[in-house]
Design an enzyme around this catalytic site. Structure first.
Site, PDB file in Angstrom:
ATOM      1  N   GLU A 212       0.861  -1.173   0.000  1.00  0.00           N
ATOM      2  CA  GLU A 212       0.000   0.000   0.000  1.00  0.00           C
ATOM      3  C   GLU A 212       0.898   1.223   0.000  1.00  0.00           C
ATOM      4  OE1 GLU A 212      -3.051  -0.023  -0.501  1.00  0.00           O
ATOM      5  OE2 GLU A 212      -3.582  -2.112  -0.145  1.00  0.00           O
ATOM      6  N   CYS A 246      -2.319   9.214   2.478  1.00  0.00           N
ATOM      7  CA  CYS A 246      -1.944   8.687   1.163  1.00  0.00           C
ATOM      8  C   CYS A 246      -3.044   8.836   0.131  1.00  0.00           C
ATOM      9  CB  CYS A 246      -1.531   7.217   1.279  1.00  0.00           C
ATOM     10  SG  CYS A 246      -2.781   6.158   2.035  1.00  0.00           S
TER      11      CYS A 246
END
Length: 459
Positions: A212, A246
């Site tokens: 990720e 993010c």
């Protein structure tokens, strides 16, 4: 050279080989332990998050409530997720009593490496999925949030058997040693640069990974957008966690015909959320380090600042800042900002904007604000990204039923809900034969109707 963590992995592998982790009771027990740890120590986690980088109360509680929701999902659905799933087989085989079955089995000891920006949530969410799938877990919290890491180091042994869950703290040296070990699965959340290191290490043992990562996430605001809705959602989505999210909108492409109005309303929205002096706002977090504050401050071009622009590097503070009109040559457009500096670019033609976005590394998230379904469809159909929203930002990452993850440079693999259980489970496919019905596919083939024998494999 000996490895400090070999014994931890060996203990978890021995526990895994006992097959106890494959049962429903073990998995439910781990979920219960995780829930108790979060509930009984909620204030301690919130205090640690504030201590490390002044996370405001909403962002503190968010890190607790989301993992609790993930636990609730797996508790409610675990029996169903663990059931063998029937799979269709060719009609000819079915008529002879054959059937297909898909089993989900755990991989084994799993390393979960968490990031600093959501050091509780983004460490525990993958761990919860791994435990629900029957995998023992070694947790590696971020060393840049030392208070949170120390809290995990104290609490994990209080709530878990180390054969099931244990924690390793430290920095680069500890991560390097952990990555030398032959884990059965690795889950990493962090930067693309470190993701490459993780993937290279995993390749030595052919260990499957979920990465990720991140990227500069595009947001498009077309001429039909509801600007009041768009500016509030972009201002919050970009500046939450001081931009260190993010999935935060990384830049905005706004149609030139509404650009000035968009900027004016965006400035008002930011001021309404964080005040005239965000450094005094209890709702605005700090950068994680002086280094990161200095890095993000370097992206601020004074001649393009239309809002904000102040910073205090020793105080790890960068003010919510809007740059307009930005261009692809600007420093803030050369990489993921990961801070509260938002470049805004005008566009005249949606196709040109989409083409420019497509020539950048594939982002983790993307957003579009529009009432024009044709524009929405064009954007979604043409731009590749991990996940995102229409007329909203960031909230897709809260929904269990929406698999979360990146694509290309923004990551690989998806998790959340069923997708998380499936990702952390090996899919074991089985053909169950009929012991009493002959199926002659064996030599010698002379004199046999081979075509007829093979026809049972046709659909």
């Amino acid at each position: 050279m000996s490895n400090r963590f070999t014994s931890l992995l060996d203990a978890q592998r021995a526990h895994f080989f006992s097959d106890i982790t494959k049962g429903q009771a073990w998995r439910m027990d781990q979920l219960d332990r995780m829930e108790r740890m979060l509930v009984e120590n909620q204030q301690a986690f919130c205090d640690a998050l504030y201590q490390d980088f002044r996370k405001p109360p909403f962002e503190q509680l968010f890190e607790i409530t989301v993992p609790l929701g993930v636990i609730r999902y797996y508790r409610e659905h675990l029996v169903e997720l663990m059931k063998p799933q029937p799979a269709p087989v060719p009609k000819g085989l079915e008529e002879q009593g054959y059937r297909g079955v898909i089993l989900k089995e755990p991989y084994g000891p799993t390393l979960v490496i968490g990031p600093f920006n959501a050091p509780v949530l983004l460490l525990l969410d993958p761990a919860i999925a791994a435990l629900a799938a029957g995998n023992p877990v070694i947790l590696k919290p971020a060393n840049t949030t030392p208070t949170v890491a120390a809290l995990f180091q104290r609490l994990i042994p209080e709530y878990f058997d180390p054969q099931a869950v244990t924690v390793v703290t430290g920095g680069r040296a500890e991560i390097s040693e952990l990555l030398e070990l032959p884990f059965d699965f690795i889950f990493f959340t962090g930067s693309a640069a470190v993701g490459k290191v993780v993937m290279r290490a995993a390749a030595e043992h052919l260990t499957p990974v979920i990465l990720e990562l991140g990227g500069q996430n595009p947001t498009v605001v077309d001429a039909t957008a509801n600007l009041d809705v768009a500016v509030d959602r972009i201002a919050w989505g970009h500046n939450a966690i001081s931009g260190q999210w993010c999935i935060a909108p990384g830049y905005v492409y706004v149609h030139r015909s509404i650009a000035d109005e968009f900027i004016a309303r965006l400035k008002r929205s930011i001021t309404a959320m964080y005040g005239e002096d965000p450094s005094r706002s209890p709702d605005f977090a700090r950068m994680i380090s002086e280094h990161d504050a200095e890095r993000v401050a370097s992206y601020i071009l004074p001649e393009k600042v239309v809002h904000g622009g102040r910073f205090d590097v020793p105080g790890c503070y960068v003010e919510p800042t809007v740059l307009y009109p930005s261009s692809w040559d600007d420093p803030a457009m050369q990489q993921e900002v990961f801070g509260p500096v938002l470049p805004v670019l005008p566009y005249d033609d949606l196709g040109e904007a989409i083409n420019a976005i497509k020539h950048q590394p594939k982002p983790l998230a993307a957003y579009i604000f529009s009432k024009n379904q044709a524009d929405i469809d064009r954007f979604l159909g043409s731009v590749s990204f991990g996940g995102g929203c229409v007329n909203q930002t960031n909230l897709h990452c809260w929904i269990d039923s929406l698999p979360f993850g990146g694509v290309g440079m923004s990551g690989m693999g998806k998790y959340y809900g069923k997708a998380g259980f499936d990702a952390l489970s090996n899919t074991k496919s089985l053909l169950i034969g009929n012991p009493d019905t002959p199926l002659d596919v064996f030599p010698p083939y002379s004199g046999k109707d081979i075509a007829r024998n093979l026809s049972v494999f046709a659909g």
